[in-house]
Write a protein that holds these residues in place. Structure first.
Motif, PDB file in Angstrom:
ATOM      1  N   GLY A  28     -75.940 -61.530  25.559  1.00  0.00           N
ATOM      2  CA  GLY A  28     -74.672 -61.107  26.168  1.00  0.00           C
ATOM      3  C   GLY A  28     -73.634 -62.212  26.042  1.00  0.00           C
TER       4      GLY A  28
ATOM      5  N   THR B 122     -71.358 -62.690  24.056  1.00  0.00           N
ATOM      6  CA  THR B 122     -70.022 -62.296  23.580  1.00  0.00           C
ATOM      7  C   THR B 122     -69.071 -62.044  24.750  1.00  0.00           C
ATOM      8  OG1 THR B 122     -70.728 -59.995  23.536  1.00  0.00           O
ATOM      9  CG2 THR B 122     -70.914 -61.221  21.466  1.00  0.00           C
TER      10      THR B 122
ATOM     11  N   GLY C  40     -71.202 -65.461  29.315  1.00  0.00           N
ATOM     12  CA  GLY C  40     -72.132 -65.993  28.320  1.00  0.00           C
ATOM     13  C   GLY C  40     -71.423 -66.866  27.299  1.00  0.00           C
TER      14      GLY C  40
ATOM     15  N   SER D 289     -76.210 -60.490  20.961  1.00  0.00           N
ATOM     16  CA  SER D 289     -75.340 -59.338  21.214  1.00  0.00           C
ATOM     17  C   SER D 289     -76.076 -58.083  20.743  1.00  0.00           C
ATOM     18  CB  SER D 289     -74.036 -59.512  20.425  1.00  0.00           C
ATOM     19  OG  SER D 289     -73.315 -58.293  20.349  1.00  0.00           O
ATOM     20  N   ARG D 290     -75.584 -56.922  21.173  1.00  0.00           N
ATOM     21  CA  ARG D 290     -76.134 -55.685  20.607  1.00  0.00           C
ATOM     22  C   ARG D 290     -75.698 -55.525  19.164  1.00  0.00           C
ATOM     23  NH1 ARG D 290     -73.947 -52.062  25.432  1.00  0.00           N
ATOM     24  NH2 ARG D 290     -72.258 -53.546  25.044  1.00  0.00           N
TER      25      ARG D 290
ATOM     26  N   THR E 297     -76.797 -62.976  30.308  1.00  0.00           N
ATOM     27  CA  THR E 297     -75.431 -62.815  30.845  1.00  0.00           C
ATOM     28  C   THR E 297     -74.911 -61.435  30.448  1.00  0.00           C
ATOM     29  OG1 THR E 297     -74.546 -63.935  28.884  1.00  0.00           O
ATOM     30  CG2 THR E 297     -74.835 -65.283  30.865  1.00  0.00           C
TER      31      THR E 297
ATOM     32  N   PRO F 255     -74.032 -57.258  31.986  1.00  0.00           N
ATOM     33  CA  PRO F 255     -73.771 -56.531  33.231  1.00  0.00           C
ATOM     34  C   PRO F 255     -75.057 -55.912  33.782  1.00  0.00           C
ATOM     35  CG  PRO F 255     -72.400 -55.694  31.415  1.00  0.00           C
ATOM     36  CD  PRO F 255     -73.384 -56.638  30.825  1.00  0.00           C
ATOM     37  N   PHE F 256     -75.124 -55.771  35.105  1.00  0.00           N
ATOM     38  CA  PHE F 256     -76.343 -55.261  35.731  1.00  0.00           C
ATOM     39  C   PHE F 256     -76.706 -53.867  35.211  1.00  0.00           C
ATOM     40  CE2 PHE F 256     -78.659 -53.239  39.298  1.00  0.00           C
ATOM     41  CZ  PHE F 256     -79.776 -54.063  39.266  1.00  0.00           C
ATOM     42  N   GLU F 257     -75.713 -53.093  34.843  1.00  0.00           N
ATOM     43  CA  GLU F 257     -75.998 -51.719  34.380  1.00  0.00           C
ATOM     44  C   GLU F 257     -76.927 -51.716  33.159  1.00  0.00           C
ATOM     45  OE1 GLU F 257     -72.513 -49.717  32.827  1.00  0.00           O
ATOM     46  OE2 GLU F 257     -71.757 -51.585  32.007  1.00  0.00           O
ATOM     47  N   GLY F 258     -76.868 -52.783  32.342  1.00  0.00           N
ATOM     48  CA  GLY F 258     -77.706 -52.824  31.146  1.00  0.00           C
ATOM     49  C   GLY F 258     -78.933 -53.708  31.288  1.00  0.00           C
TER      50      GLY F 258
ATOM     51  N   THR G 226     -77.231 -62.860  35.893  1.00  0.00           N
ATOM     52  CA  THR G 226     -76.735 -61.512  36.197  1.00  0.00           C
ATOM     53  C   THR G 226     -76.461 -61.341  37.687  1.00  0.00           C
ATOM     54  OG1 THR G 226     -78.124 -60.688  34.409  1.00  0.00           O
ATOM     55  CG2 THR G 226     -77.279 -59.052  35.968  1.00  0.00           C
ATOM     56  N   VAL G 227     -75.353 -60.711  37.989  1.00  0.00           N
ATOM     57  CA  VAL G 227     -75.042 -60.355  39.380  1.00  0.00           C
ATOM     58  C   VAL G 227     -74.928 -58.832  39.448  1.00  0.00           C
ATOM     59  CG1 VAL G 227     -73.441 -60.638  41.303  1.00  0.00           C
ATOM     60  CG2 VAL G 227     -73.794 -62.524  39.690  1.00  0.00           C
TER      61      VAL G 227
ATOM     62  N   PHE H 120     -76.354 -70.137  37.658  1.00  0.00           N
ATOM     63  CA  PHE H 120     -75.011 -69.942  37.085  1.00  0.00           C
ATOM     64  C   PHE H 120     -74.253 -68.733  37.653  1.00  0.00           C
ATOM     65  CE2 PHE H 120     -77.350 -72.094  33.529  1.00  0.00           C
ATOM     66  CZ  PHE H 120     -76.673 -73.310  33.607  1.00  0.00           C
TER      67      PHE H 120
ATOM     68  N   THR I 192     -71.578 -64.724  44.789  1.00  0.00           N
ATOM     69  CA  THR I 192     -70.639 -64.387  43.704  1.00  0.00           C
ATOM     70  C   THR I 192     -69.659 -63.306  44.150  1.00  0.00           C
ATOM     71  OG1 THR I 192     -72.334 -64.915  42.097  1.00  0.00           O
ATOM     72  CG2 THR I 192     -70.459 -63.657  41.293  1.00  0.00           C
TER      73      THR I 192
END
Ligand SMILES: NC(=O)c1ccc[n+]([C@@H]2O[C@H](COP(=O)([O-])OP(=O)(O)OC[C@H]3O[C@@H](n4cnc5c(N)ncnc54)[C@H](OP(=O)(O)O)[C@@H]3O)[C@@H](O)[C@H]2O)c1
Length: 237
Positions: free
Chosen positions: A17, A19, A23, A41-42, A82, A84-87, A109-110, A149, A208
């Motif tokens: 992550g 990008t 991150g 990255s994906r 780093t 998003p929590f959704e992924g 991740t938060v 972090f 955070t």
């Protein structure tokens, strides 16, 4: 074992992550500290473009490259998450077969409500207690999970100059915790602190959300400093 593995800056650190702003900022700071960094990255091209931007900023001799997340993960023993929590859960399940035994996964991740359309200054409830504990549950035994972090904003990381912030590091693996403290302390201005067990990650993640609320209310880039501990607690002073 971890101390031996990661004392050498030639061992790559994969920032998955990398990008995104958080991150990218961490990858930038680690590259500036002389670490070998792989941006994950994906999309491999997006990762390579991000790596190129860091190279332009830090210098042509910087050891940085970009790869698709699985390739980045399989090339490193030290991983920084780093995304998003959704992924979060989906990426961990995807990476599970390629994560090497003995690896350290540093999770920044938060679980912000914003990742599912809610307010950025609120967190979601996570069944395991925190995003980092979810990581520990989803990864195989023998992989050490560290929470760190979460409380360092991307704006601070991506700016020039020192980062006016302490980094609290939590893990159930003392050696992985120390490795992470050592890395965090390479960022100018950062003092790293042993924050205890991984279960304390839920507190870091909540802080955070508080900092985001403060940033919105006061229009700034807040961070935290812990005072009153003996000098030896801070790595380095
Ligand atoms: N931003 C901050 O100041 C800050 C501070 C502390 C902690 N954090 C935490 O750090 C994490 C990253 O923050 P960020 O602001 O950099 O986030 P972001 O920009 O939303 O996402 C970072 C990267 O994650 C990848 N990504 C996005 N959705 C994904 C999905 N569903 N599955 C897999 N990968 C996905 C994307 O890279 P590709 O599209 O290239 O794959 C994206 O560039 C978050 O959990 C956040 O809460 C952020």
């Amino acid at each position: 074992m971890h101390d031996k593995i990661f004392m050498s800056a030639s061992r790559p650190i994969a920032v998955l992550g990398g990008t995104g702003p958080e991150g990218f900022g961490l990858a930038l700071r680690l590259a500036q500290a002389g670490e070998t960094v792989i941006i994950g990255s994906r999309d491999a091209k997006r990762a390579q473009d991000a790596a190129e931007k860091i190279k332009e900023r830090v210098g042509a001799s910087t050891n940085i490259s970009g790869s698709e997340n699985n390739a980045a993960c399989s090339a490193a023993d030290l991983l920084v998450l780093t995304i998003p929590f959704e992924g979060h859960a989906a990426l961990l399940k995807q990476l599970k077969p390629v994560i090497r035994p003995g690896s350290i996964v540093i999770d920044a991740t938060v679980p912000l409500a914003a990742s599912v359309g809610g307010r950025a200054s609120r967190t979601l409830g996570v069944w395991q207690g925190s995003a980092a504990q979810e990581t520990a549950e989803l990864l195989p035994r023998g992989v050490s999970v560290v929470a760190a972090f979460q409380n360092v904003g991307a704006d601070l990381l991506n700016a020039d100059g020192p980062v006016d912030c302490d980094v609290i590091v939590c893990s159930d693996d003392p050696a992985a915790l120390q490795v992470t403290c050592g890395l965090a302390a390479k960022i100018p201005g950062v003092r790293a602190l042993d924050g205890g067990k991984l279960e304390n990650a839920r507190i870091l993640e909540q802080i955070t959300a508080l900092l985001i609320g403060l940033n919105i209310r006061h229009k700034g880039h807040s961070g935290i400093r812990i005072t009153g501990l003996p000098v030896a607690a801070y790595k380095p002073a």
